[in-house]
Scaffold this active site. Structure first.
Site, PDB file in Angstrom:
ATOM      1  CB  VAL A  78      -0.959  -0.015   1.218  1.00 41.38           C
ATOM      2  CG1 VAL A  78      -0.212   0.311   2.510  1.00 41.38           C
ATOM      3  CG2 VAL A  78      -2.135   0.926   1.013  1.00 41.38           C
ATOM      4  CE1 TYR A  79       3.512   1.532   4.489  1.00 39.12           C
ATOM      5  CE2 TYR A  79       5.739   0.762   4.103  1.00 39.12           C
ATOM      6  CZ  TYR A  79       4.670   0.961   4.960  1.00 39.12           C
ATOM      7  OH  TYR A  79       4.781   0.590   6.276  1.00 39.12           O
ATOM      8  CB  ALA A  80       3.890   5.496  -2.770  1.00 39.87           C
TER       9      ALA A  80
END
Length: 326
Positions: A60-62
Site C-alpha cells: 500500500v505504500y504509495a
C-alpha cells in the site's frame, strides 16, 4: 553493523531495518513528503554501505511504487541472497470488492503483485499489515501458509494488533499445523509505550522477534518542538498518533535532549538506544529522508544507556490511548 536472529528463527537480520514508506510517487499517495526514485536511491545505497540488510515496505505504500523503487535499487546495488526483504498486505489496493483485507483471494493475489513490483521470486518476510475484522483468522493463516509452501515467502509476520488477536493467530496456526508468525511489527517508542503492557511480554514468551515502527515518533523525539519539516507539517498520520498527547510527551522529549547534550551525542542515539535495549526487540524500523539521518541512526548501535539513564527517560511517561492496533 550488528546482526541478530529474527525471533526464534535462523534468519540473520541487521540490527536496524530501513523502512521504505518514505519512498514512492507522491502523486499516488496522501503523503507529499515522500521521496521519488531519484532521491530514494542514494539513501538505499547508503543503507547497504552501512551494513543494513533488512528492508521493510508494503504493497500500500504509495500505491505500490515503494515496492517498485526498492526492488529496482536492490537489484542494482545488492546481492539478493544477502538481503532480507519484507513487505505487507492488507491495505486497499483497488476500489470495489476484494480490493483490501486478508481474505484468501486478496492474499494470493497481492503476493504475486508485490513480487512483480519488487522484481523477485520471493520475499523473506510477508506480514499482515493490520487485523482483518471481516475475515476469519483461519482463512488468513491457511492462505499465508500456502504462500510459504509455494516458495513465495520464507517467513510470515504480523503488525499492529491487540495481544489477544496475535495470540489467537498463533494458536490457530499451531492447532492446524500451519506456518507460524515469527515477528511482530508494532508501534513503540519513548512517547508511546502501551505495547509494554501485553504485546511485548507475549512476544518474549513466544520467542517472537519484535521490529518496532516509528522508533523516533516521526521525528518528534529528535528535534525541538519549534523545528518543523515538510513531513511534520503535512503528515496527518503522525498528527493523529501524537498530537493529542503532545503536552505530556513534551517532557520526555526534553529529557531525551538533556541526556543527549550531556553525553554529546545526537538525540536519535538516545531514542534508539533505549529501544534497542528493550527485550525482545530485534530491529527497530527506521525511516530516513536523507543520508545524515541514516548515518546518525546507525551510530546509535554503539550507544549503551545506564540503568539510571533508562529510569530517567521512562519515569515521565503517562498512559496513552491505544494507537496503531485499531
Amino acid at each position: 553493523m550488528e546482526y541478530v536472529k529474527l525471533g526464534n528463527t535462523g534468519l540473520d537480520i541487521s540490527r536496524l531495518s530501513l523502512g521504505c514508506m518514505s519512498f514512492g510517487a507522491a502523486e499516488r499517495w496522501h503523503h507529499p513528503w515522500i521521496l521519488d526514485e531519484e532521491r530514494s536511491r542514494p539513501i538505499i545505497k547508503k543503507a547497504l554501505e552501512l551494513g543494513i540488510t533488512f528492508f521493510d515496505t508494503a504493497n500500500v505504500y504509495a500505491d505500490g511504487t515503494s515496492e517498485e523503487i526498492i526492488g529496482r535499487a536492490l537489484k542494482d546495488y545488492a546481492n539478493r541472497d544477502e538481503i532480507v526483504l519484507a513487505t505487507k498486505v492488507h491495505g486497499r489496493m483497488h476500489q470495489g470488492p476484494n480490493g483490501a483485507g486478508l481474505s484468501r483471494k486478496a492474499i494470493l493475489s497481492e503476493i504475486d503483485k508485490s513480487l512483480k513490483r519488487l522484481g523477485t521470486d520471493y520475499v523473506d518476510l510477508y506480514q499482515i499489515h493490520r487485523w482483518d475484522y471481516h475475515t476469519p483468522i483461519e482463512e488468513t493463516m491457511e492462505a499465508l501458509h500456502d504462500v510459504v509452501k509455494a516458495g513465495k515467502a520464507r517467513y510470515i509476520g504480523a503488525s499492529a494488533m491487540y495481544a489477544w488477536q496475535f495470540l489467537k493467530a498463533l494458536h490457530v496456526a499451531e492447532k492446524n499445523g500451519w506456518t507460524r508468525f515469527v515477528s511482530m511489527q508494532n508501534h513503540m517508542n519513548l512517547i508511546y509505550r502501551e505495547e509494554e503492557r501485553e504485546m511485548m511480554p507475549l512476544c518474549k514468551a513466544e520467542k517472537i522477534g519484535v521490529i518496532p515502527y516509528s522508533p523516533v515518533a516521526s521525528g518528534r523525539l529528535v528535534r525541538d518542538e519549534s523545528v518543523t519539516t515538510l513531513r511534520s507539517e503535512t503528515d496527518h498520520m503522525q498528527k493523529k498518533k501524537y498530537d493529542a498527547t503532545a503536552n505530556t510527551d513534551r517532557f520526555i522529549v526534553e529529557r531525551v535532549a538533556a541526556i543527549a547534550e550531556k553525553l554529546g551525542v545526537p538525540r536519535i542515539h538516545i531514542a534508539l538506544a533505549w529501544l534497542l535495549q528493550k527485550e525482545p526487540v530485534s530491529a527497530p524500523i527506521i525511516g530516513a529522508t536523507n543520508v545524515i539521518q541514516l548515518e546518525e541512526a546507525v551510530g546509535a548501535l554503539s550507544m549503551k544507556l545506564t540503568p539510571d539513564e533508562i529510569t530517567s527517560l521512562e519515569e515521565l511517561y503517562v498512559p496513552h490511548p491505544v494507537v496503531g492496533a485499531i
